[in-house]
Design a protein around this motif. Structure first.
Motif, PDB file in Angstrom:
ATOM      1  N   THR A   1       0.831  -1.201   0.000  1.00  0.00           N
ATOM      2  CA  THR A   1       0.000   0.000   0.000  1.00  0.00           C
ATOM      3  C   THR A   1       0.867   1.253   0.000  1.00  0.00           C
ATOM      4  N   PRO A   2       0.937   1.956  -1.140  1.00  0.00           N
ATOM      5  CA  PRO A   2       1.608   3.258  -1.152  1.00  0.00           C
ATOM      6  C   PRO A   2       0.688   4.343  -0.597  1.00  0.00           C
ATOM      7  N   HIS A   3       1.258   5.472  -0.259  1.00  0.00           N
ATOM      8  CA  HIS A   3       0.456   6.614   0.191  1.00  0.00           C
ATOM      9  C   HIS A   3      -0.612   6.921  -0.855  1.00  0.00           C
ATOM     10  N   PRO A   4      -1.856   7.122  -0.452  1.00  0.00           N
ATOM     11  CA  PRO A   4      -2.935   7.332  -1.438  1.00  0.00           C
ATOM     12  C   PRO A   4      -2.739   8.559  -2.314  1.00  0.00           C
TER      13      PRO A   4
ATOM     14  N   ASP B   1       6.136  10.095  -0.373  1.00  0.00           N
ATOM     15  CA  ASP B   1       6.879   8.946  -0.894  1.00  0.00           C
ATOM     16  C   ASP B   1       7.055   7.897   0.202  1.00  0.00           C
ATOM     17  N   MET B   2       5.962   7.255   0.554  1.00  0.00           N
ATOM     18  CA  MET B   2       5.952   6.289   1.649  1.00  0.00           C
ATOM     19  C   MET B   2       4.992   5.150   1.324  1.00  0.00           C
ATOM     20  N   ALA B   3       5.360   3.940   1.724  1.00  0.00           N
ATOM     21  CA  ALA B   3       4.502   2.773   1.509  1.00  0.00           C
ATOM     22  C   ALA B   3       4.704   1.787   2.649  1.00  0.00           C
ATOM     23  N   VAL B   4       3.666   0.996   2.927  1.00  0.00           N
ATOM     24  CA  VAL B   4       3.796  -0.123   3.852  1.00  0.00           C
ATOM     25  C   VAL B   4       3.547  -1.411   3.087  1.00  0.00           C
TER      26      VAL B   4
ATOM     27  N   ALA C   1      13.968  13.376   2.522  1.00  0.00           N
ATOM     28  CA  ALA C   1      13.182  12.301   3.128  1.00  0.00           C
ATOM     29  C   ALA C   1      11.799  12.817   3.485  1.00  0.00           C
ATOM     30  N   VAL C   2      10.810  11.926   3.401  1.00  0.00           N
ATOM     31  CA  VAL C   2       9.454  12.275   3.823  1.00  0.00           C
ATOM     32  C   VAL C   2       9.358  12.027   5.328  1.00  0.00           C
ATOM     33  N   THR C   3       8.804  12.992   6.057  1.00  0.00           N
ATOM     34  CA  THR C   3       8.667  12.819   7.497  1.00  0.00           C
ATOM     35  C   THR C   3       7.602  11.759   7.791  1.00  0.00           C
ATOM     36  N   ALA C   4       7.926  10.869   8.709  1.00  0.00           N
ATOM     37  CA  ALA C   4       7.008   9.780   9.025  1.00  0.00           C
ATOM     38  C   ALA C   4       5.712  10.289   9.642  1.00  0.00           C
ATOM     39  N   ALA C   5       5.825  11.265  10.546  1.00  0.00           N
ATOM     40  CA  ALA C   5       4.642  11.757  11.245  1.00  0.00           C
ATOM     41  C   ALA C   5       3.622  12.382  10.303  1.00  0.00           C
ATOM     42  N   SER C   6       4.084  12.964   9.211  1.00  0.00           N
ATOM     43  CA  SER C   6       3.178  13.653   8.300  1.00  0.00           C
ATOM     44  C   SER C   6       2.464  12.715   7.334  1.00  0.00           C
ATOM     45  N   ALA C   7       3.004  11.506   7.127  1.00  0.00           N
ATOM     46  CA  ALA C   7       2.474  10.645   6.071  1.00  0.00           C
ATOM     47  C   ALA C   7       1.976   9.286   6.550  1.00  0.00           C
ATOM     48  N   ILE C   8       2.440   8.824   7.685  1.00  0.00           N
ATOM     49  CA  ILE C   8       2.174   7.439   8.077  1.00  0.00           C
ATOM     50  C   ILE C   8       0.696   7.158   8.316  1.00  0.00           C
ATOM     51  N   ASP C   9      -0.044   8.092   8.908  1.00  0.00           N
ATOM     52  CA  ASP C   9      -1.453   7.831   9.215  1.00  0.00           C
ATOM     53  C   ASP C   9      -2.252   7.556   7.944  1.00  0.00           C
ATOM     54  N   ALA C  10      -2.027   8.362   6.912  1.00  0.00           N
ATOM     55  CA  ALA C  10      -2.760   8.170   5.658  1.00  0.00           C
ATOM     56  C   ALA C  10      -2.433   6.822   5.026  1.00  0.00           C
ATOM     57  N   VAL C  11      -1.177   6.408   5.126  1.00  0.00           N
ATOM     58  CA  VAL C  11      -0.786   5.118   4.550  1.00  0.00           C
ATOM     59  C   VAL C  11      -1.431   3.969   5.319  1.00  0.00           C
ATOM     60  N   LEU C  12      -1.415   4.043   6.636  1.00  0.00           N
ATOM     61  CA  LEU C  12      -1.991   2.962   7.440  1.00  0.00           C
ATOM     62  C   LEU C  12      -3.503   2.873   7.283  1.00  0.00           C
ATOM     63  N   VAL C  13      -4.159   4.024   7.216  1.00  0.00           N
ATOM     64  CA  VAL C  13      -5.614   4.017   6.985  1.00  0.00           C
ATOM     65  C   VAL C  13      -5.936   3.380   5.640  1.00  0.00           C
ATOM     66  N   ALA C  14      -5.172   3.744   4.610  1.00  0.00           N
ATOM     67  CA  ALA C  14      -5.387   3.163   3.289  1.00  0.00           C
ATOM     68  C   ALA C  14      -5.129   1.663   3.303  1.00  0.00           C
ATOM     69  N   HIS C  15      -4.128   1.243   4.053  1.00  0.00           N
ATOM     70  CA  HIS C  15      -3.808  -0.186   4.101  1.00  0.00           C
ATOM     71  C   HIS C  15      -4.929  -0.969   4.798  1.00  0.00           C
TER      72      HIS C  15
ATOM     73  N   SER D   1      -4.383  -0.497  -2.243  1.00  0.00           N
ATOM     74  CA  SER D   1      -3.523  -1.642  -1.957  1.00  0.00           C
ATOM     75  C   SER D   1      -3.377  -2.533  -3.177  1.00  0.00           C
ATOM     76  N   VAL D   2      -2.192  -3.090  -3.310  1.00  0.00           N
ATOM     77  CA  VAL D   2      -1.928  -4.089  -4.343  1.00  0.00           C
ATOM     78  C   VAL D   2      -1.880  -5.440  -3.658  1.00  0.00           C
ATOM     79  N   GLN D   3      -2.737  -6.363  -4.092  1.00  0.00           N
ATOM     80  CA  GLN D   3      -2.780  -7.679  -3.497  1.00  0.00           C
ATOM     81  C   GLN D   3      -2.472  -8.714  -4.567  1.00  0.00           C
ATOM     82  N   PRO D   4      -1.997  -9.900  -4.150  1.00  0.00           N
ATOM     83  CA  PRO D   4      -1.641 -10.919  -5.130  1.00  0.00           C
ATOM     84  C   PRO D   4      -2.859 -11.427  -5.881  1.00  0.00           C
ATOM     85  N   PRO D   5      -2.674 -11.912  -7.108  1.00  0.00           N
ATOM     86  CA  PRO D   5      -3.794 -12.496  -7.846  1.00  0.00           C
ATOM     87  C   PRO D   5      -4.269 -13.774  -7.177  1.00  0.00           C
ATOM     88  N   ALA D   6      -5.370 -14.299  -7.664  1.00  0.00           N
ATOM     89  CA  ALA D   6      -5.970 -15.479  -7.043  1.00  0.00           C
ATOM     90  C   ALA D   6      -4.999 -16.650  -6.995  1.00  0.00           C
ATOM     91  N   ILE D   7      -4.217 -16.817  -8.056  1.00  0.00           N
ATOM     92  CA  ILE D   7      -3.203 -17.860  -8.086  1.00  0.00           C
ATOM     93  C   ILE D   7      -1.862 -17.158  -8.131  1.00  0.00           C
TER      94      ILE D   7
END
Length: 270
Positions: free
Chosen positions: A100-103, A120-123, A222-236, A242-248
């Motif tokens: 999940t990259p930042h939305p 520029d942050m992703a989990v 660098a992107v500050t963690a405090a400014s971006a992390i909440d949006a990334v975690l909420v999106a995740h 989010s990018v998820q694996p295909p069925a197979i």
């Protein structure tokens, strides 16, 4: 943001921080103690970035690490996280099941645009939790101010098989969720955690995004963690963006070292 960053580069042109320490290779157990939860994030046959555990099941890295040069998101099964990698041996090896990259992040091919650095942050979610006492996840700290001493742990070109620690470098300035720093960066260091230690506890305060020069003086962004992390975690949590694996899905492979030489007009992706 572009004008602000360019202005900051002009203000800090020629600055050299004598107190900055050199890179120390974390090639022994004693040297790497406390930093083992930083690992190399291998990208199938295309290179690697740096990432760090922020929970038993999540790692933090740069958003541009999870996109191919043509702008397509890289599928989770293409990644492998090697925690505490040293001399081709990792303390924990995990596949990735969701990315999940930042939305608000928009990938601009090989160009590191100023407005993208601030998001520029992703989990990435691991296929299995990491539950080892020596691999304790890092907490997120507040954004540091100018002239704060920070540290960076990273893997990079020509030092891909063991992490390196720059114990002391400095925040030169900060604006709109972006830190400009004197910290060293090279290809592969994208996503490297920037630590600020307070009361003996290192916390991640930023994620390495880009590097550049100003009149011959190296700087890193660098992107500050405090400014971006909440949006990334909420999106995740919500599955948005989010990018998820295909069925197979195929099993990820352990990949060899490589580099991604993405360059921008003013900044270079490390």
């Amino acid at each position: 943001m572009r004008r602000i960053l360019v202005a900051l580069l002009t203000v800090w042109a020629g600055v050299a921080t004598a107190q900055d320490t050199l890179l120390q290779t974390l090639d022994t157990g004693d040297a790497s103690r406390g930093w083992q939860a930083v690992g190399r994030l291998d990208i199938d046959r295309s290179g690697f970035c740096t990432a760090a555990l922020i929970s038993e099941s999540l790692i933090l890295t740069a958003a541009h690490c999870v996109y191919a040069e043509d702008g397509r998101p890289i599928l989770p099964e293409k990644f492998t996280f090697l925690a505490g990698l040293r001399d081709d041996r990792a303390m924990a090896t995990r596949a990735i099941i969701r990315v999940t990259p930042h939305p608000a992040y928009v990938h601009h091919d090989t160009e590191a645009r100023d407005e993208a650095v601030a998001v520029d942050m992703a989990v990435l979610e691991l296929d299995r939790p990491v539950r080892l006492p020596s691999l304790h996840p890092y907490g997120i700290g507040p954004a540091p101010r100018g002239d704060t001493e920070v540290a960076v742990v990273s893997y990079a070109r020509q030092r891909a098989n063991a992490a390196s620690l720059q114990k002391t470098c400095h925040v030169l300035d900060a604006a709109r969720g972006v830190l400009m720093m004197s910290c060293a960066a090279d290809f592969g260091a994208s996503g490297a955690p920037v630590f600020w230690t307070v009361d003996g506890v290192p916390r991640i305060v930023a994620v390495m995004s880009a590097k550049g020069t100003s009149q011959g003086t190296p700087v890193s962004l660098a992107v500050t963690a405090a400014s971006a992390i909440d949006a990334v975690l909420v999106a995740h949590r919500s599955g948005v963006n989010s990018v998820q694996p295909p069925a197979i899905a195929t099993q990820p492979r352990f990949t060899s070292s490589g580099t991604r030489n993405d360059t921008g007009a003013k900044f270079v992706r490390p």
